[in-house]
Scaffold this motif. Structure first.
Motif, PDB file in Angstrom:
ATOM      1  N   MET A   1       0.849  -1.181   0.000  1.00  0.00           N
ATOM      2  CA  MET A   1       0.000   0.000   0.000  1.00  0.00           C
ATOM      3  C   MET A   1       0.892   1.239   0.000  1.00  0.00           C
ATOM      4  N   GLY A   2       0.699   2.126  -0.973  1.00  0.00           N
ATOM      5  CA  GLY A   2       1.499   3.330  -1.094  1.00  0.00           C
ATOM      6  C   GLY A   2       0.915   4.479  -0.295  1.00  0.00           C
ATOM      7  N   PHE A   3       1.774   5.382   0.082  1.00  0.00           N
ATOM      8  CA  PHE A   3       1.361   6.575   0.821  1.00  0.00           C
ATOM      9  C   PHE A   3       1.048   7.679  -0.177  1.00  0.00           C
ATOM     10  N   ASN A   4      -0.113   8.274  -0.050  1.00  0.00           N
ATOM     11  CA  ASN A   4      -0.533   9.349  -0.951  1.00  0.00           C
ATOM     12  C   ASN A   4      -0.095  10.685  -0.354  1.00  0.00           C
ATOM     13  N   LEU A   5       1.103  11.112  -0.716  1.00  0.00           N
ATOM     14  CA  LEU A   5       1.673  12.342  -0.171  1.00  0.00           C
ATOM     15  C   LEU A   5       0.829  13.556  -0.549  1.00  0.00           C
ATOM     16  N   ARG A   6       0.406  13.622  -1.814  1.00  0.00           N
ATOM     17  CA  ARG A   6      -0.415  14.747  -2.277  1.00  0.00           C
ATOM     18  C   ARG A   6      -1.698  14.831  -1.445  1.00  0.00           C
ATOM     19  N   GLY A   7      -2.352  13.698  -1.242  1.00  0.00           N
ATOM     20  CA  GLY A   7      -3.585  13.663  -0.458  1.00  0.00           C
ATOM     21  C   GLY A   7      -3.367  14.079   0.988  1.00  0.00           C
ATOM     22  N   ALA A   8      -2.257  13.640   1.559  1.00  0.00           N
ATOM     23  CA  ALA A   8      -1.947  14.001   2.939  1.00  0.00           C
ATOM     24  C   ALA A   8      -1.700  15.500   3.070  1.00  0.00           C
ATOM     25  N   ILE A   9      -0.979  16.060   2.112  1.00  0.00           N
ATOM     26  CA  ILE A   9      -0.709  17.501   2.139  1.00  0.00           C
ATOM     27  C   ILE A   9      -2.014  18.275   1.966  1.00  0.00           C
ATOM     28  N   MET A  10      -2.844  17.862   1.007  1.00  0.00           N
ATOM     29  CA  MET A  10      -4.124  18.533   0.788  1.00  0.00           C
ATOM     30  C   MET A  10      -4.989  18.477   2.044  1.00  0.00           C
ATOM     31  N   ALA A  11      -5.026  17.340   2.706  1.00  0.00           N
ATOM     32  CA  ALA A  11      -5.812  17.216   3.935  1.00  0.00           C
ATOM     33  C   ALA A  11      -5.275  18.155   5.013  1.00  0.00           C
ATOM     34  N   ASN A  12      -3.972  18.312   5.054  1.00  0.00           N
ATOM     35  CA  ASN A  12      -3.333  19.148   6.064  1.00  0.00           C
ATOM     36  C   ASN A  12      -3.585  20.640   5.831  1.00  0.00           C
ATOM     37  N   ILE A  13      -3.691  21.056   4.573  1.00  0.00           N
ATOM     38  CA  ILE A  13      -3.841  22.478   4.280  1.00  0.00           C
ATOM     39  C   ILE A  13      -5.273  22.884   3.955  1.00  0.00           C
ATOM     40  N   GLN A  14      -6.159  21.915   3.873  1.00  0.00           N
ATOM     41  CA  GLN A  14      -7.563  22.204   3.558  1.00  0.00           C
ATOM     42  C   GLN A  14      -8.121  23.227   4.548  1.00  0.00           C
ATOM     43  N   GLY A  15      -8.817  24.223   4.040  1.00  0.00           N
ATOM     44  CA  GLY A  15      -9.424  25.236   4.884  1.00  0.00           C
ATOM     45  C   GLY A  15      -8.480  26.339   5.332  1.00  0.00           C
ATOM     46  N   SER A  16      -7.266  26.349   4.800  1.00  0.00           N
ATOM     47  CA  SER A  16      -6.297  27.386   5.179  1.00  0.00           C
ATOM     48  C   SER A  16      -6.751  28.756   4.682  1.00  0.00           C
ATOM     49  N   THR A  17      -6.488  29.761   5.498  1.00  0.00           N
ATOM     50  CA  THR A  17      -6.779  31.139   5.101  1.00  0.00           C
ATOM     51  C   THR A  17      -5.652  31.651   4.214  1.00  0.00           C
ATOM     52  N   GLN A  18      -5.862  32.802   3.628  1.00  0.00           N
ATOM     53  CA  GLN A  18      -4.811  33.430   2.816  1.00  0.00           C
ATOM     54  C   GLN A  18      -3.565  33.656   3.658  1.00  0.00           C
ATOM     55  N   GLU A  19      -3.746  34.074   4.895  1.00  0.00           N
ATOM     56  CA  GLU A  19      -2.610  34.313   5.787  1.00  0.00           C
ATOM     57  C   GLU A  19      -1.883  33.012   6.104  1.00  0.00           C
ATOM     58  N   ASP A  20      -2.640  31.931   6.293  1.00  0.00           N
ATOM     59  CA  ASP A  20      -2.031  30.625   6.556  1.00  0.00           C
ATOM     60  C   ASP A  20      -1.171  30.183   5.373  1.00  0.00           C
ATOM     61  N   VAL A  21      -1.701  30.356   4.171  1.00  0.00           N
ATOM     62  CA  VAL A  21      -0.979  29.942   2.968  1.00  0.00           C
ATOM     63  C   VAL A  21       0.307  30.756   2.828  1.00  0.00           C
ATOM     64  N   GLU A  22       0.193  32.064   3.017  1.00  0.00           N
ATOM     65  CA  GLU A  22       1.390  32.908   2.917  1.00  0.00           C
ATOM     66  C   GLU A  22       2.421  32.506   3.961  1.00  0.00           C
ATOM     67  N   ALA A  23       1.993  32.264   5.178  1.00  0.00           N
ATOM     68  CA  ALA A  23       2.920  31.863   6.245  1.00  0.00           C
ATOM     69  C   ALA A  23       3.596  30.541   5.905  1.00  0.00           C
ATOM     70  N   THR A  24       2.859  29.621   5.323  1.00  0.00           N
ATOM     71  CA  THR A  24       3.419  28.328   4.931  1.00  0.00           C
ATOM     72  C   THR A  24       4.498  28.517   3.865  1.00  0.00           C
ATOM     73  N   ILE A  25       4.207  29.349   2.873  1.00  0.00           N
ATOM     74  CA  ILE A  25       5.170  29.590   1.793  1.00  0.00           C
ATOM     75  C   ILE A  25       6.422  30.284   2.328  1.00  0.00           C
ATOM     76  N   VAL A  26       6.234  31.335   3.108  1.00  0.00           N
ATOM     77  CA  VAL A  26       7.371  32.081   3.656  1.00  0.00           C
ATOM     78  C   VAL A  26       8.220  31.176   4.540  1.00  0.00           C
ATOM     79  N   ASP A  27       7.575  30.390   5.382  1.00  0.00           N
ATOM     80  CA  ASP A  27       8.288  29.477   6.274  1.00  0.00           C
ATOM     81  C   ASP A  27       9.102  28.466   5.469  1.00  0.00           C
TER      82      ASP A  27
END
Length: 68
Positions: A1-27
């Motif tokens: 069974m393979g790990f779906n990295l894309r799915g895990a990342i999407m689940a982790n960032i789902q519902g992020s605000t614009q500020e959350d996304v910017e903070a993630t990118i900057v970090d």
């Protein structure tokens, strides 16, 4: 069974605000860790799927200029 990295990342960032996304990118850019690259790739994929053709052209132009 393979790990779906894309799915895990999407689940982790789902519902992020614009500020959350910017903070993630900057970090991710400040830390410069290789392990952050898949997350940035998923964020870029989300952008690309929702961008207009004009926005896609602009980002490709900016990236290609940055690679000069």
């Amino acid at each position: 069974m393979g790990f779906n990295l894309r799915g895990a990342i999407m689940a982790n960032i789902q519902g992020s605000t614009q500020e959350d996304v910017e903070a993630t990118i900057v970090d991710a850019l400040q830390k410069g860790e290789e392990k952050m690259l898949p997350g940035l790739g998923v964020l870029f994929e989300v952008y690309w799927k929702n961008a207009s053709e004009q926005d896609k052209e602009a980002v490709c132009q900016q990236i290609s200029q940055g690679l000069q």
